[in-house]
Motif scaffolding. Structure first.
Motif, PDB file in Angstrom:
ATOM      1  N   ASN A 159       0.829  -1.210   0.000  1.00  0.00           N
ATOM      2  CA  ASN A 159       0.000   0.000   0.000  1.00  0.00           C
ATOM      3  C   ASN A 159       0.866   1.265   0.000  1.00  0.00           C
ATOM      4  O   ASN A 159       0.571   2.238  -0.711  1.00  0.00           O
ATOM      5  CB  ASN A 159      -0.931   0.010   1.204  1.00  0.00           C
ATOM      6  N   GLN A 160       1.936   1.245   0.781  1.00  0.00           N
ATOM      7  CA  GLN A 160       2.818   2.403   0.829  1.00  0.00           C
ATOM      8  C   GLN A 160       3.515   2.603  -0.517  1.00  0.00           C
ATOM      9  O   GLN A 160       3.709   3.732  -0.969  1.00  0.00           O
ATOM     10  CB  GLN A 160       3.846   2.214   1.940  1.00  0.00           C
ATOM     11  N   HIS A 161       3.879   1.498  -1.183  1.00  0.00           N
ATOM     12  CA  HIS A 161       4.501   1.596  -2.503  1.00  0.00           C
ATOM     13  C   HIS A 161       3.527   2.201  -3.520  1.00  0.00           C
ATOM     14  O   HIS A 161       3.923   3.029  -4.358  1.00  0.00           O
ATOM     15  CB  HIS A 161       4.976   0.217  -2.958  1.00  0.00           C
ATOM     16  N   LYS A 162       2.266   1.798  -3.423  1.00  0.00           N
ATOM     17  CA  LYS A 162       1.257   2.382  -4.326  1.00  0.00           C
ATOM     18  C   LYS A 162       1.123   3.882  -4.084  1.00  0.00           C
ATOM     19  O   LYS A 162       1.063   4.672  -5.033  1.00  0.00           O
ATOM     20  CB  LYS A 162      -0.099   1.704  -4.113  1.00  0.00           C
ATOM     21  N   ARG A 163       1.065   4.280  -2.821  1.00  0.00           N
ATOM     22  CA  ARG A 163       0.937   5.703  -2.499  1.00  0.00           C
ATOM     23  C   ARG A 163       2.160   6.493  -2.998  1.00  0.00           C
ATOM     24  O   ARG A 163       2.027   7.586  -3.542  1.00  0.00           O
ATOM     25  CB  ARG A 163       0.794   5.906  -1.000  1.00  0.00           C
ATOM     26  N   LEU A 164       3.323   5.931  -2.806  1.00  0.00           N
ATOM     27  CA  LEU A 164       4.544   6.579  -3.243  1.00  0.00           C
ATOM     28  C   LEU A 164       4.584   6.728  -4.760  1.00  0.00           C
ATOM     29  O   LEU A 164       4.955   7.782  -5.284  1.00  0.00           O
ATOM     30  CB  LEU A 164       5.757   5.797  -2.757  1.00  0.00           C
ATOM     31  N   SER A 165       4.164   5.678  -5.459  1.00  0.00           N
ATOM     32  CA  SER A 165       4.154   5.774  -6.928  1.00  0.00           C
ATOM     33  C   SER A 165       3.123   6.802  -7.402  1.00  0.00           C
ATOM     34  O   SER A 165       3.360   7.528  -8.378  1.00  0.00           O
ATOM     35  CB  SER A 165       3.890   4.406  -7.559  1.00  0.00           C
ATOM     36  N   LEU A 166       1.977   6.899  -6.720  1.00  0.00           N
ATOM     37  CA  LEU A 166       0.994   7.915  -7.072  1.00  0.00           C
ATOM     38  C   LEU A 166       1.538   9.330  -6.818  1.00  0.00           C
ATOM     39  O   LEU A 166       1.326  10.250  -7.620  1.00  0.00           O
ATOM     40  CB  LEU A 166      -0.310   7.701  -6.303  1.00  0.00           C
ATOM     41  N   LEU A 167       2.248   9.520  -5.716  1.00  0.00           N
ATOM     42  CA  LEU A 167       2.833  10.817  -5.410  1.00  0.00           C
ATOM     43  C   LEU A 167       3.898  11.184  -6.438  1.00  0.00           C
ATOM     44  O   LEU A 167       4.009  12.353  -6.855  1.00  0.00           O
ATOM     45  CB  LEU A 167       3.445  10.829  -4.011  1.00  0.00           C
ATOM     46  N   GLU A 168       4.678  10.217  -6.853  1.00  0.00           N
ATOM     47  CA  GLU A 168       5.702  10.485  -7.868  1.00  0.00           C
ATOM     48  C   GLU A 168       5.052  10.873  -9.197  1.00  0.00           C
ATOM     49  O   GLU A 168       5.540  11.758  -9.903  1.00  0.00           O
ATOM     50  CB  GLU A 168       6.602   9.271  -8.055  1.00  0.00           C
ATOM     51  N   LEU A 169       3.969  10.199  -9.539  1.00  0.00           N
ATOM     52  CA  LEU A 169       3.263  10.540 -10.784  1.00  0.00           C
ATOM     53  C   LEU A 169       2.676  11.959 -10.696  1.00  0.00           C
ATOM     54  O   LEU A 169       2.707  12.714 -11.664  1.00  0.00           O
ATOM     55  CB  LEU A 169       2.152   9.524 -11.082  1.00  0.00           C
ATOM     56  N   ASP A 170       2.132  12.293  -9.534  1.00  0.00           N
ATOM     57  CA  ASP A 170       1.547  13.641  -9.357  1.00  0.00           C
ATOM     58  C   ASP A 170       2.641  14.722  -9.394  1.00  0.00           C
ATOM     59  O   ASP A 170       2.433  15.810  -9.952  1.00  0.00           O
ATOM     60  CB  ASP A 170       0.800  13.723  -8.024  1.00  0.00           C
ATOM     61  N   SER A 171       3.787  14.414  -8.823  1.00  0.00           N
ATOM     62  CA  SER A 171       4.855  15.406  -8.805  1.00  0.00           C
ATOM     63  C   SER A 171       5.472  15.598 -10.187  1.00  0.00           C
ATOM     64  O   SER A 171       5.967  16.663 -10.514  1.00  0.00           O
ATOM     65  CB  SER A 171       5.923  15.025  -7.784  1.00  0.00           C
ATOM     66  N   LYS A 172       5.441  14.603 -11.040  1.00  0.00           N
ATOM     67  CA  LYS A 172       5.972  14.729 -12.402  1.00  0.00           C
ATOM     68  C   LYS A 172       5.042  15.536 -13.290  1.00  0.00           C
ATOM     69  O   LYS A 172       5.495  16.148 -14.236  1.00  0.00           O
ATOM     70  CB  LYS A 172       6.177  13.339 -13.002  1.00  0.00           C
ATOM     71  N   MET A 173       3.789  15.550 -12.987  1.00  0.00           N
ATOM     72  CA  MET A 173       2.834  16.284 -13.824  1.00  0.00           C
ATOM     73  C   MET A 173       2.795  17.697 -13.467  1.00  0.00           C
ATOM     74  O   MET A 173       3.050  18.657 -13.388  1.00  0.00           O
ATOM     75  CB  MET A 173       1.437  15.705 -13.669  1.00  0.00           C
TER      76      MET A 173
END
Length: 113
Positions: free
Chosen positions: A99-113
């Protein structure tokens, strides 16, 4: 007419042979059950005879061994429960990491956009 008679004789031969095998099988099963029961009764009789010839020291030794076995049983129960809890903790840990990995990947995607 002769062929019908030959067919009837062959059919009756096969039927009698199959019936004879089932009768033999049931007799064999019955004999095996009787033999098993007899062996069980003999083993029980030998155990009773051995206990009747045992002395007080033998009973005390047997009592000590039973106490030792009971203490081992409680240890095994404890370690089984401990192992189960550790496995359960690992499962929970892996779910949390996922779950933490999913959240981290979502945050990384949001920060790249």
């Amino acid at each position: 007419m002769l062929t019908r008679l030959a067919l009837i004789l062959c059919f009756s031969f096969f039927m009698s042979a199959s019936m004879a095998t089932t009768v033999v099988e049931t007799e064999t099963k019955a004999n095996n059950e009787e033999l098993t029961q007899t062996v069980f009764e003999l083993e029980r009789s030998v155990a009773i005879l051995q206990l009747s010839k045992a002395s007080l020291d033998d009973y005390q030794i047997m009592s000590e061994k039973m106490a030792h076995i009971e203490s081992l049983e409680s240890r095994v129960d404890f370690f089984a429960v401990l192992t189960f809890l550790l496995c359960l903790a690992l499962v929970v840990l892996f779910v949390q990491v996922r779950n933490q990995h999913k959240r981290l990947s979502l945050l990384e995607l949001d920060s790249k956009m």
